[in-house]
Design a protein around this motif. Structure first.
Motif, PDB file in Angstrom:
ATOM      1  N   TYR A   1      89.774  19.773  39.261  1.00  0.00           N
ATOM      2  CA  TYR A   1      91.123  20.311  39.168  1.00  0.00           C
ATOM      3  C   TYR A   1      91.474  20.687  37.729  1.00  0.00           C
ATOM      4  O   TYR A   1      91.773  19.827  36.914  1.00  0.00           O
ATOM      5  N   PRO A   2      91.442  22.003  37.392  1.00  0.00           N
ATOM      6  CA  PRO A   2      91.816  22.432  36.045  1.00  0.00           C
ATOM      7  C   PRO A   2      93.318  22.329  35.808  1.00  0.00           C
ATOM      8  O   PRO A   2      94.112  22.324  36.763  1.00  0.00           O
ATOM      9  N   THR A   3      93.714  22.290  34.557  1.00  0.00           N
ATOM     10  CA  THR A   3      95.126  22.097  34.214  1.00  0.00           C
ATOM     11  C   THR A   3      96.003  23.269  34.654  1.00  0.00           C
ATOM     12  O   THR A   3      97.220  23.091  34.796  1.00  0.00           O
ATOM     13  N   ILE A   4      95.434  24.433  34.875  1.00  0.00           N
ATOM     14  CA  ILE A   4      96.233  25.575  35.297  1.00  0.00           C
ATOM     15  C   ILE A   4      96.915  25.312  36.633  1.00  0.00           C
ATOM     16  O   ILE A   4      97.930  25.940  36.964  1.00  0.00           O
TER      17      ILE A   4
ATOM     18  N   ALA B   1      77.915  22.395  54.402  1.00  0.00           N
ATOM     19  CA  ALA B   1      76.714  22.016  55.152  1.00  0.00           C
ATOM     20  C   ALA B   1      75.535  22.942  54.897  1.00  0.00           C
ATOM     21  O   ALA B   1      74.381  22.515  55.016  1.00  0.00           O
ATOM     22  N   ASN B   2      75.809  24.215  54.534  1.00  0.00           N
ATOM     23  CA  ASN B   2      74.726  25.193  54.510  1.00  0.00           C
ATOM     24  C   ASN B   2      74.485  25.873  53.170  1.00  0.00           C
ATOM     25  O   ASN B   2      73.441  26.504  52.989  1.00  0.00           O
ATOM     26  N   VAL B   3      75.419  25.764  52.239  1.00  0.00           N
ATOM     27  CA  VAL B   3      75.261  26.440  50.944  1.00  0.00           C
ATOM     28  C   VAL B   3      74.913  25.405  49.881  1.00  0.00           C
ATOM     29  O   VAL B   3      75.687  24.474  49.661  1.00  0.00           O
ATOM     30  N   PRO B   4      73.777  25.531  49.236  1.00  0.00           N
ATOM     31  CA  PRO B   4      73.379  24.549  48.222  1.00  0.00           C
ATOM     32  C   PRO B   4      74.393  24.478  47.077  1.00  0.00           C
ATOM     33  O   PRO B   4      74.878  25.502  46.596  1.00  0.00           O
ATOM     34  N   ASN B   5      74.731  23.240  46.676  1.00  0.00           N
ATOM     35  CA  ASN B   5      75.608  22.959  45.536  1.00  0.00           C
ATOM     36  C   ASN B   5      77.064  23.344  45.751  1.00  0.00           C
ATOM     37  O   ASN B   5      77.871  23.237  44.819  1.00  0.00           O
ATOM     38  N   PHE B   6      77.417  23.785  46.965  1.00  0.00           N
ATOM     39  CA  PHE B   6      78.813  24.185  47.181  1.00  0.00           C
ATOM     40  C   PHE B   6      79.758  22.989  47.083  1.00  0.00           C
ATOM     41  O   PHE B   6      80.900  23.131  46.650  1.00  0.00           O
TER      42      PHE B   6
ATOM     43  N   LEU C   1      92.464  23.963  26.352  1.00  0.00           N
ATOM     44  CA  LEU C   1      93.509  23.561  27.292  1.00  0.00           C
ATOM     45  C   LEU C   1      93.455  24.403  28.562  1.00  0.00           C
ATOM     46  O   LEU C   1      93.670  23.889  29.667  1.00  0.00           O
ATOM     47  N   ALA C   2      93.160  25.694  28.427  1.00  0.00           N
ATOM     48  CA  ALA C   2      93.101  26.570  29.596  1.00  0.00           C
ATOM     49  C   ALA C   2      91.976  26.181  30.540  1.00  0.00           C
ATOM     50  O   ALA C   2      92.024  26.495  31.735  1.00  0.00           O
ATOM     51  N   LYS C   3      90.938  25.504  30.018  1.00  0.00           N
ATOM     52  CA  LYS C   3      89.788  25.115  30.846  1.00  0.00           C
ATOM     53  C   LYS C   3      89.717  23.604  31.075  1.00  0.00           C
ATOM     54  O   LYS C   3      88.785  23.132  31.727  1.00  0.00           O
ATOM     55  N   GLU C   4      90.680  22.884  30.548  1.00  0.00           N
ATOM     56  CA  GLU C   4      90.652  21.420  30.672  1.00  0.00           C
ATOM     57  C   GLU C   4      90.903  20.983  32.107  1.00  0.00           C
ATOM     58  O   GLU C   4      91.541  21.699  32.888  1.00  0.00           O
ATOM     59  N   ARG C   5      90.406  19.789  32.445  1.00  0.00           N
ATOM     60  CA  ARG C   5      90.599  19.241  33.793  1.00  0.00           C
ATOM     61  C   ARG C   5      91.716  18.205  33.768  1.00  0.00           C
ATOM     62  O   ARG C   5      91.867  17.465  32.790  1.00  0.00           O
ATOM     63  N   ILE C   6      92.449  18.144  34.866  1.00  0.00           N
ATOM     64  CA  ILE C   6      93.624  17.268  34.912  1.00  0.00           C
ATOM     65  C   ILE C   6      93.226  15.805  34.783  1.00  0.00           C
ATOM     66  O   ILE C   6      93.833  15.037  34.023  1.00  0.00           O
TER      67      ILE C   6
ATOM     68  N   THR D   1      81.541  23.572  41.387  1.00  0.00           N
ATOM     69  CA  THR D   1      81.856  24.721  42.241  1.00  0.00           C
ATOM     70  C   THR D   1      83.356  24.821  42.469  1.00  0.00           C
ATOM     71  O   THR D   1      83.960  25.895  42.307  1.00  0.00           O
ATOM     72  N   MET D   2      83.985  23.721  42.847  1.00  0.00           N
ATOM     73  CA  MET D   2      85.423  23.742  43.088  1.00  0.00           C
ATOM     74  C   MET D   2      86.198  24.002  41.797  1.00  0.00           C
ATOM     75  O   MET D   2      87.220  24.695  41.790  1.00  0.00           O
ATOM     76  N   TYR D   3      85.703  23.450  40.705  1.00  0.00           N
ATOM     77  CA  TYR D   3      86.368  23.648  39.411  1.00  0.00           C
ATOM     78  C   TYR D   3      86.411  25.130  39.042  1.00  0.00           C
ATOM     79  O   TYR D   3      87.473  25.671  38.713  1.00  0.00           O
ATOM     80  N   TYR D   4      85.271  25.801  39.104  1.00  0.00           N
ATOM     81  CA  TYR D   4      85.241  27.217  38.767  1.00  0.00           C
ATOM     82  C   TYR D   4      85.926  28.067  39.832  1.00  0.00           C
ATOM     83  O   TYR D   4      86.457  29.154  39.518  1.00  0.00           O
ATOM     84  N   LEU D   5      85.951  27.600  41.063  1.00  0.00           N
ATOM     85  CA  LEU D   5      86.685  28.302  42.103  1.00  0.00           C
ATOM     86  C   LEU D   5      88.172  28.353  41.749  1.00  0.00           C
ATOM     87  O   LEU D   5      88.804  29.418  41.794  1.00  0.00           O
ATOM     88  N   PHE D   6      88.736  27.206  41.368  1.00  0.00           N
ATOM     89  CA  PHE D   6      90.153  27.162  40.999  1.00  0.00           C
ATOM     90  C   PHE D   6      90.426  27.982  39.744  1.00  0.00           C
ATOM     91  O   PHE D   6      91.461  28.652  39.644  1.00  0.00           O
ATOM     92  N   LEU D   7      89.514  27.935  38.775  1.00  0.00           N
ATOM     93  CA  LEU D   7      89.691  28.748  37.574  1.00  0.00           C
ATOM     94  C   LEU D   7      89.721  30.238  37.914  1.00  0.00           C
ATOM     95  O   LEU D   7      90.525  31.000  37.367  1.00  0.00           O
ATOM     96  N   ASP D   8      88.849  30.648  38.825  1.00  0.00           N
ATOM     97  CA  ASP D   8      88.745  32.067  39.171  1.00  0.00           C
ATOM     98  C   ASP D   8      89.963  32.571  39.943  1.00  0.00           C
ATOM     99  O   ASP D   8      90.422  33.705  39.728  1.00  0.00           O
ATOM    100  N   ILE D   9      90.466  31.758  40.874  1.00  0.00           N
ATOM    101  CA  ILE D   9      91.556  32.237  41.721  1.00  0.00           C
ATOM    102  C   ILE D   9      92.930  31.947  41.141  1.00  0.00           C
ATOM    103  O   ILE D   9      93.935  32.398  41.698  1.00  0.00           O
TER     104      ILE D   9
END
Length: 355
Positions: free
Chosen positions: A186-189, A48-53, A174-179, A58-66
């Motif tokens: 959702y990345p393949t990892i 609701a409050n963070v632009p582009n969240f 492959l490490a950065k591909e999406r399912i 955003t979710m794609y890179y979030l999953f890649l990072d964690i």
């Protein structure tokens, strides 16, 4: 870190009267559920409050990072529940990265063969930790501080200051591909993570091995006399930690397309912070994987939202550190409150009764 046998406030939830409470109370009125509820609240607030969240990127890179933290948190949870700790996981990641680079670029091995060898060597590193802790009897904190430096030194020694970047594109992609293809979050990892999650959930929560892990954390001497092979259990957990850390190093290398000896430097602190935030007791004997996964996601969501708002890394680290300290203090205060209330509700001794 040795197993504690003293009374501690966070151990109150392990007493038998706690299990006489209704199932909904045992499921909902827990630290793990509080972390899950916090994740939901932070996600709603950020949407609701963070632009582009709320965008798919955003979710794609979030999953890649964690993803590396999610992977390593699985065995780390079980190790900390036994009352031990493994500080060498990030160094094993760096060693795995260096090995994959050397084996592929210098020895000419394919990525799958290099990956298998690197994971096997990661398991050997974990076995060395586990042998010193379980069979020699050394404290895991001291052992893994030492092997943290040892494995990192070997990794840096293999590559020096150079980086190996000539990896085949099909593997780095492959490490950065999406399912489900482009446009999804959702990345393949996440596929190998879910497979490992199912295995670790079964091991910890639905097997005799997992019951032994909790018994060791509560009292390793009592666990030994009740038939749990304490030494073998600890050794196996450290082997799993080494192997999973090496796999995380493989992912880290392919995602960034770079093998370096200093890859993932300092990541062990993020893993431990997420595990403790997820409700695992640093003293051992308590914790659940669903709380740990929520803890990892919570740290990732907060970091991602603050980055989108332009906050610096130092500010983000301060917020995450304060959240972790608060969560530990809150658990202790809650344990004291529960013990105080239980004492107040206890029936008063009758006059003349023997104390």
């Amino acid at each position: 870190m040795s197993t504690a046998t003293l009374d501690r406030p966070d151990r109150a939830v392990r007493t038998y009267p706690a299990y006489s409470k209704p199932l909904w109370r045992r499921a909902l009125l827990t630290r793990e559920f509080a972390v899950i509820a916090t994740v939901v609240a932070v996600v709603f607030y950020s949407n609701a409050n963070v632009p582009n969240f709320d965008g798919p990127l955003t979710m794609y890179y979030l999953f890649l990072d964690i993803a590396p933290i999610l992977l390593i948190a699985l065995p780390m949870t079980m190790i900390i529940i036994t009352g031990e700790i493994d500080l060498s996981v990030a160094s094993v990641m760096g060693l795995s990265s260096a090995l994959i680079g050397v084996l592929h670029a210098d020895a000419g091995l394919s990525i799958p063969v290099a990956a298998v060898l690197a994971i096997a060597i990661g398991a050997v590193c974990g076995a060395f930790n586990g042998f010193l802790v379980a069979y020699v009897g050394l404290p895991s904190l001291a052992v893994t501080i030492g092997t943290l430096a040892l494995y990192r030194g070997i990794a840096v020694g293999l590559l020096g200051t150079k980086a190996i970047t000539d990896f085949p594109e099909e593997w780095t992609d492959l490490a950065k591909e999406r399912i489900f293809g482009d446009g999804t979050s959702y990345p393949t990892i996440l596929i190998p993570f879910v497979v490992l999650l199912v295995i670790f959930v079964w091991l910890l929560h639905f097997s005799a091995f997992g019951r032994g892990v909790y018994e060791i954390g509560l009292n390793d001497e009592a666990a030994h006399f009740s038939g749990v092979d304490v030494e073998r259990t600890k050794l196996l957990l450290f082997v799993l930690s080494g192997a999973v850390s090496a796999f995380a190093g493989l992912y880290f290398t392919l995602r960034f397309g770079s093998a370096r000896g200093d890859n993932a430097n300092g990541l062990e602190l993020q893993v431990i912070a997420a595990v403790l935030l997820g409700g695992v007791s640093i003293f051992g004997g308590r914790g659940a994987l669903h709380g740990v996964i929520a803890g990892v996601v919570l740290i990732g969501v907060i970091s991602s939202a603050m980055r989108l708002q332009g906050e610096t890394v130092n500010v983000i680290n301060i917020v995450i550190g304060a959240l972790l300290v608060f969560s530990v203090i809150a658990t202790t205060l809650l344990g004291w409150a529960q013990a105080f209330l239980a004492h107040r509700r206890a029936p008063a001794p009758r006059p003349g009764a023997t104390p």
